[in-house]
Design an enzyme around this catalytic site. Structure first.
Site, PDB file in Angstrom:
ATOM      1  N   HIS A   1     -12.943 100.159 105.186  1.00 50.51           N
ATOM      2  CA  HIS A   1     -13.236 100.276 103.754  1.00 50.51           C
ATOM      3  C   HIS A   1     -14.685 100.664 103.494  1.00 50.51           C
ATOM      4  CE1 HIS A   1      -9.269  98.347 103.128  1.00 50.51           C
ATOM      5  NE2 HIS A   1      -9.275  99.237 102.156  1.00 50.51           N
TER       6      HIS A   1
ATOM      7  N   CYS B   1      -2.949 109.119  98.683  1.00 54.55           N
ATOM      8  CA  CYS B   1      -4.399 108.903  98.637  1.00 54.55           C
ATOM      9  C   CYS B   1      -4.846 108.452 100.030  1.00 54.55           C
ATOM     10  CB  CYS B   1      -4.758 107.881  97.560  1.00 54.55           C
ATOM     11  SG  CYS B   1      -3.846 106.334  97.662  1.00 54.55           S
TER      12      CYS B   1
HETATM   13  C1  PEP Z   1      -5.097 103.511 101.682  1.00 53.40           C
HETATM   14  O1  PEP Z   1      -4.755 102.477 102.257  1.00 53.40           O
HETATM   15  O2  PEP Z   1      -4.842 104.647 102.094  1.00 53.40           O
HETATM   16  C2  PEP Z   1      -5.871 103.437 100.423  1.00 53.40           C
HETATM   17  C3  PEP Z   1      -6.067 104.483  99.663  1.00 53.40           C
HETATM   18  O3  PEP Z   1      -6.408 102.260 100.084  1.00 53.40           O
HETATM   19  P1  PEP Z   1      -7.603 101.572 100.868  1.00 53.40           P
HETATM   20  O4  PEP Z   1      -8.200 102.551 101.831  1.00 53.40           O
HETATM   21  O5  PEP Z   1      -8.558 101.118  99.831  1.00 53.40           O
HETATM   22  O6  PEP Z   1      -6.916 100.425 101.572  1.00 53.40           O
HETATM   23 MG    MG Z   2      -4.831 100.562 101.304  1.00 52.34          MG
END
Ligand code: PEP
Ligand code: MG
Length: 449
Positions: free
Chosen positions: A77, A380
């Site tokens: 993250h 995403c």
């Molecule tokens: C993901 O898991 O791809 C996402 C967009 O959320 P995060 O990276 O914040 O867990």
């Molecule tokens: Mg995620």
């Protein structure tokens, strides 16, 4: 940068790590924690052993040109925060980078995951010339826009990025990670008014397009010390995301109330998205609570959706489509959970492969089920912001991509180079077992990236 290779930077000590966030930077280094003596001013490459998302969120980022960590994983993250701000990052570069002298001139290539340390003379000239060419190319790409077969939305972490979002031509926000606003708070958690103010700021900054608020995704590597959550052996499989929110109405209700109040008071076109959903009942319970809050506040109804990031949700997505308004595939977590490979372990940084056939087949199946049931499926995470990854996702039937604003031009450029026939070829290879390296070179050569 697409289309040319980094120059040979003679005399430099080369540290090979793993690509975290693309971009090429030439700057002196600084270490975290800061070494003895006042740190030099001006843009710099920040070197640390590892960074937590809270570290990244708390840093004054105005002078940080790039990050390099000796440990960490490419989809941690902390890297996601850097990605959303367009800060090039290399991770898992080994302990050698910790010994690079403070202030030494270096080049960091986030695309290949390399730090060139100790640049001087012709090596430094070559690095600077390469960086300037890369910037010029990026500007050319940003200026051109063609027919994009998928909708592009942005991911931002602060309201002040909204102007860039519009300039990049994104259709609203596909992911606003609300927990990042409040990460690292030691004393207290955000109350309803703080959430409300933050959401109003977003609503006013992006008045004319949908904004997807990702409801609190605390847990995993995102700690909120004030919550005093018990330590877990395996936090990414533990009390995270919606699991925590459903057990903590003191966190969940103020957030929901703030979102509905902002939607009511500012006419915000919010969509609420729940992270880390495993069971359909978790979603239906969250949706029921959301509707109760909406009714109590006499607020407009908001579309409710889930992130498809737990394999159980992906495999049972035919149950989810009866209940949700939209789906968004979280490629970072989906890859982590499908491959049983931690996002934060530097020793496994090369193994967490979001183009693994297990991931592409899962994406395809979710996209097909969504399409068959009239539920929009977006994606995403890091893969959506990688030009090759974006094209692969589009080939698999994903109809919207959420990309960090600085990477939108590259993604748009890659998508504009694809047509129905190349997408079919790419999809067939993506679903085959030829391996992701082969897939990546096929897409690169087919589209001239
Ligand atoms: C993901 O898991 O791809 C996402 C967009 O959320 P995060 O990276 O914040 O867990
Ligand atoms: Mg995620």
């Amino acid at each position: 940068m697409t289309g040319s290779n980094p120059p040979l930077m003679l005399g430099s000590a080369v540290h090979h790590g793993v690509a975290g966030t693309r971009g090429f930077v030439v700057a002196p280094v600084r270490h975290l924690p800061t070494r003895v003596g006042p740190p030099a001013g001006g843009p710099h490459i920040l070197i640390a052993r590892d960074l937590t998302p809270a570290d990244t969120a708390a840093l004054d980022l105005t002078e940080i040109a790039a990050f390099c960590t000796s440990a960490g994983g490419p989809t941690s993250h902390a890297v996601q925060v850097a990605y959303s701000l367009g800060i090039p990052t290399v991770v898992a570069a080994g302990d050698g980078v910790l010994a690079v002298p403070e202030g030494q001139m270096c080049a960091l290539d986030g695309g290949t995951g390399t730090l060139y340390a100790g640049l001087a003379g012709s090596g430094l000239d070559a690095a600077t010339a390469y960086r300037d060419r890369a910037l010029a190319q990026a500007r050319v790409r940003a200026a051109g826009a063609g027919d994009v077969p998928v909708t592009l939305t942005g991911t931002i972490t602060r309201a002040s990025q909204a102007a860039e979002l519009r300039a990049a031509g994104a259709h609203g926000i596909g992911l606003f990670a609300t927990e990042l606003l409040f990460l690292g708070r030691e004393q207290d958690v955000a109350d309803e008014e703080q959430h409300y103010r933050a959401y109003r700021a977003i609503a006013r900054a992006v008045p004319d397009a949908p904004v997807t608020l990702r409801m609190l995704d605390i847990g995993g590597d995102k700690d909120m010390p004030a919550l005093n959550l018990p330590r877990e052996d395996n936090s990414f499989l533990g009390m995270r995301g919606l699991r925590l929110s459903l057990r903590r109405p003191d966190l969940f209700l103020p957030q929901l109330r703030a979102a509905y109040r902002a939607a009511r008071d500012d006419g915000a076109r919010f969509r609420l998205m729940f992270p880390m959903v495993t069971h359909v009942e978790e979603f239906t319970q969250a949706a029921q609570t959301a509707r109760e809050v909406q009714a109590e506040l006499a607020a407009p109804s908001l579309p409710l959706g889930v992130m498809v990031e737990v394999p159980a949700c992906a495999l049972a997505v035919d149950r989810f489509v009866e209940h949700v308004d939209f789906l968004s595939i979280g490629t970072n977590d989906l890859a982590q959970y499908l491959l049983a490979t931690s996002r934060t372990n530097a020793a496994l940084a090369h193994d967490i492969d979001p183009l693994h056939v297990a991931v592409t087949r899962t994406v395809r199946s979710v996209a097909k089920t969504g399409a068959a049931n009239g539920v929009a499926v977006s994606a995403c995470g890091g893969l959506a912001g990688d030009p090759v990854g974006a094209v692969v996702l589009a080939s698999l039937g994903v109809t919207a991509l959420t990309v960090a604003v600085p990477y939108l031009p590259d993604v748009r450029d890659a998508l504009c180079r694809a047509d129905a026939s190349s997408l079919r070829t790419i999809r067939d290879h993506a679903l085959d077992t030829g391996g992701s390296r082969h897939l990546r070179s096929l897409v690169t050569s087919l589209l001239g990236l």
